[in-house]
Scaffold this motif. Structure first.
Motif, PDB file in Angstrom:
ATOM      1  N   ASN B  39      48.763  36.582  27.996  1.00  0.00           N
ATOM      2  CA  ASN B  39      48.674  35.919  29.296  1.00  0.00           C
ATOM      3  C   ASN B  39      49.664  36.555  30.264  1.00  0.00           C
ATOM      4  OD1 ASN B  39      46.774  34.009  28.444  1.00  0.00           O
ATOM      5  ND2 ASN B  39      48.378  32.785  27.504  1.00  0.00           N
ATOM      6  N   LYS B  43      45.553  41.511  33.363  1.00  0.00           N
ATOM      7  CA  LYS B  43      44.106  41.685  33.157  1.00  0.00           C
ATOM      8  C   LYS B  43      43.321  41.241  34.392  1.00  0.00           C
ATOM      9  CE  LYS B  43      43.696  38.946  29.462  1.00  0.00           C
ATOM     10  NZ  LYS B  43      45.052  38.449  29.143  1.00  0.00           N
ATOM     11  N   THR B  44      43.575  40.014  34.828  1.00  0.00           N
ATOM     12  CA  THR B  44      42.815  39.475  35.960  1.00  0.00           C
ATOM     13  C   THR B  44      43.143  40.230  37.239  1.00  0.00           C
ATOM     14  OG1 THR B  44      42.556  37.321  34.909  1.00  0.00           O
ATOM     15  CG2 THR B  44      42.361  37.371  37.301  1.00  0.00           C
ATOM     16  N   THR B  45      44.390  40.652  37.402  1.00  0.00           N
ATOM     17  CA  THR B  45      44.767  41.452  38.579  1.00  0.00           C
ATOM     18  C   THR B  45      43.947  42.736  38.634  1.00  0.00           C
ATOM     19  OG1 THR B  45      47.023  40.581  38.505  1.00  0.00           O
ATOM     20  CG2 THR B  45      46.688  42.610  39.749  1.00  0.00           C
ATOM     21  N   ILE B  47      41.021  43.308  37.277  1.00  0.00           N
ATOM     22  CA  ILE B  47      39.622  42.981  37.581  1.00  0.00           C
ATOM     23  C   ILE B  47      39.450  42.654  39.062  1.00  0.00           C
ATOM     24  CG2 ILE B  47      37.886  41.177  37.209  1.00  0.00           C
ATOM     25  CD1 ILE B  47      38.425  41.431  34.241  1.00  0.00           C
ATOM     26  N   LYS B  48      40.406  41.906  39.623  1.00  0.00           N
ATOM     27  CA  LYS B  48      40.295  41.551  41.043  1.00  0.00           C
ATOM     28  C   LYS B  48      40.482  42.752  41.968  1.00  0.00           C
ATOM     29  CE  LYS B  48      41.143  36.634  40.855  1.00  0.00           C
ATOM     30  NZ  LYS B  48      42.068  35.534  41.162  1.00  0.00           N
ATOM     31  N   TYR B  78      30.305  40.513  38.856  1.00  0.00           N
ATOM     32  CA  TYR B  78      31.605  39.943  38.461  1.00  0.00           C
ATOM     33  C   TYR B  78      31.440  38.521  37.955  1.00  0.00           C
ATOM     34  CZ  TYR B  78      36.164  37.686  39.547  1.00  0.00           C
ATOM     35  OH  TYR B  78      37.313  36.956  39.503  1.00  0.00           O
ATOM     36  N   PRO B  80      33.837  35.508  37.242  1.00  0.00           N
ATOM     37  CA  PRO B  80      35.225  35.041  37.372  1.00  0.00           C
ATOM     38  C   PRO B  80      35.664  34.251  36.137  1.00  0.00           C
ATOM     39  CG  PRO B  80      33.846  34.259  39.202  1.00  0.00           C
ATOM     40  CD  PRO B  80      32.938  34.793  38.161  1.00  0.00           C
ATOM     41  N   ASP B  81      36.967  34.053  36.020  1.00  0.00           N
ATOM     42  CA  ASP B  81      37.467  33.333  34.840  1.00  0.00           C
ATOM     43  C   ASP B  81      37.360  31.823  34.998  1.00  0.00           C
ATOM     44  OD1 ASP B  81      39.422  33.137  36.743  1.00  0.00           O
ATOM     45  OD2 ASP B  81      41.088  33.612  35.403  1.00  0.00           O
ATOM     46  N   ASP B 152      35.457  38.311  33.211  1.00  0.00           N
ATOM     47  CA  ASP B 152      36.813  37.804  33.000  1.00  0.00           C
ATOM     48  C   ASP B 152      36.740  36.567  32.106  1.00  0.00           C
ATOM     49  OD1 ASP B 152      39.514  37.536  33.166  1.00  0.00           O
ATOM     50  OD2 ASP B 152      39.605  37.238  35.342  1.00  0.00           O
ATOM     51  N   GLU B 153      37.170  36.697  30.879  1.00  0.00           N
ATOM     52  CA  GLU B 153      37.157  35.604  29.899  1.00  0.00           C
ATOM     53  C   GLU B 153      35.775  34.953  29.761  1.00  0.00           C
ATOM     54  OE1 GLU B 153      39.345  34.719  27.780  1.00  0.00           O
ATOM     55  OE2 GLU B 153      41.226  35.567  28.506  1.00  0.00           O
ATOM     56  N   SER B 183      37.401  41.041  29.696  1.00  0.00           N
ATOM     57  CA  SER B 183      38.791  40.661  29.478  1.00  0.00           C
ATOM     58  C   SER B 183      38.815  39.416  28.607  1.00  0.00           C
ATOM     59  CB  SER B 183      39.464  40.407  30.831  1.00  0.00           C
ATOM     60  OG  SER B 183      39.956  39.094  30.896  1.00  0.00           O
TER      61      SER B 183
END
Lengths: 122, 232
Positions: B39, B43-45, B47-48, B78, B80-81, B152-153, B183
């Protein structure tokens, strides 16, 4: 979708083992047309490129062949299948013997145990 | 290089904090890539940045040779998570919305998947359970004929049977011309579906390698190897 891959071996080699077993056991009889790579991959829950690699290895072993337009098939050459089957059997017997040696059994005792097992089953 | 995604010296800073620092990577067509990290690892950064929701502080990020923008949004799908679907819409209305927005949206494919997932297109999103919403959002994402899928997840909040089905859906939609980035921290569940993995930690790429190379070289699964690398 089927999981249950061992964690200590590459996935493609475990796919090779599974497919080879299906071919030598007759679950996939000689001449069977195989599903598409994508479907085989989805059914096994694996990456299509990993499945492709496994099939290429089976092609190298001549257990599987590709016909340019109509797809992939299990070989019709039963001597190749029989040879592969004998090879797997030999490996299995060797690993069985190795496991028994680890338990301290000598060869003669192992044969005796096998004989007893056979008589029990009869 | 002719990767679908190319990052060169990519940095994203928030004040003094570097969320991503000097990221260099290339993702080829036909690859399914796991983006793995603890965490807060970035990862999310990443992807964004790929979908243009964030802009780089420095360095370069190219999708099919283009900086993120209107052109790349047409080829990037995309997930999103979190669920972002408007609650008042029905599944059918959201499909209309996707068809309006994305030229590559395949409505037949989406309807087919809705049936397979047991979802009704009349149903309003506010009537759906969390799991149903996540399935719907995945269906919409995978029903585009995109060049790059950013998931994302995708398997975070669903039961194991649905998880299998989601992975199967990703595999069945495999396109040798497209790349998929997943991710997750549920590595054991996705491992077999991946070609390669990227380990990311504290904004740095620690490793980019093929799944079977890791298994071959270390004699253990990617999941076990990850636990070793990121041991607390």
């Amino acid at each position: 979708m089927e999981h249950g891959f061992r964690s200590d071996l590459p996935i493609y080699s475990q796919l090779v083992q599974r497919l080879r077993q299906d071919i030598v056991s007759g679950a996939l009889p000689p001449g069977t047309r195989l599903n598409s790579v994508r479907d085989l991959a989805a059914d096994a829950g694996v990456n299509p490129n990993t499945m492709q690699r496994a099939l290429q290895e089976l092609e190298r072993d001549e257990l599987v062949y590709t016909q340019r337009t109509s797809g992939r098939f299990v070989t019709e050459d039963v001597t190749i299948i029989a040879r592969s089957r004998a090879l797997i059997a030999k490996e299995e017997i060797r690993s069985f013997l190795a496991a028994m040696h680890l338990l301290g059994y000598q060869r003669q005792e192992i044969y005796q145990l096998l004989q007893e097992e056979k008589e029990e089953q009869e | 290089m002719s990767g679908i995604l190319e990052c060169r010296g990519l940095c994203k800073r928030y004040g003094a904090m570097a969320a991503l620092d000097d990221i260099n990577l290339s993702i080829e067509p036909g690859r399914v890539v796991g983006l793995l990290g603890p965490n807060g690892s970035g990862k999310t950064t990443l992807i964004k940045l790929c979908n243009g929701l964030l802009t780089p502080t420095s360095g370069e990020l190219l999708i099919l040779g283009e900086r993120p923008g209107a052109l790349t949004k047409a080829v990037v799908s995309y997930l999103p998570d979190r669920v972002t679907l408007p609650e008042w819409m029905s599944a059918r209305q959201i499909m209309d919305f996707y068809a309006d927005f994305y030229a590559d949206f395949q409505r037949d494919k989406a309807k087919d998947m809705l049936t397979r997932f047991g979802l009704n297109e009349q149903m309003k999103i506010k009537q759906m359970s969390k799991g149903m919403r996540e399935k719907l959002q995945l269906i919409l994402t995978m029903s585009r004929e995109a060049s790059l899928y950013l998931l994302d997840e995708p398997i975070g909040g669903v039961d194991p049977a649905t998880r299998d089905y989601i992975l199967e859906t990703i595999i069945r939609n495999y396109n040798p011309e497209a790349a998929v980035i997943i991710s997750t921290h549920l590595i054991a569940d996705v491992e077999a579906a991946l070609d390669e993995v990227i380990f990311i930690n504290n904004g740095h790429i620690v490793l980019q390698s093929a799944v079977d190379t890791i298994r071959d070289e270390h004699g253990k699964s990617v999941d076990a190897y990850f636990r070793e690398v990121f041991k607390c």
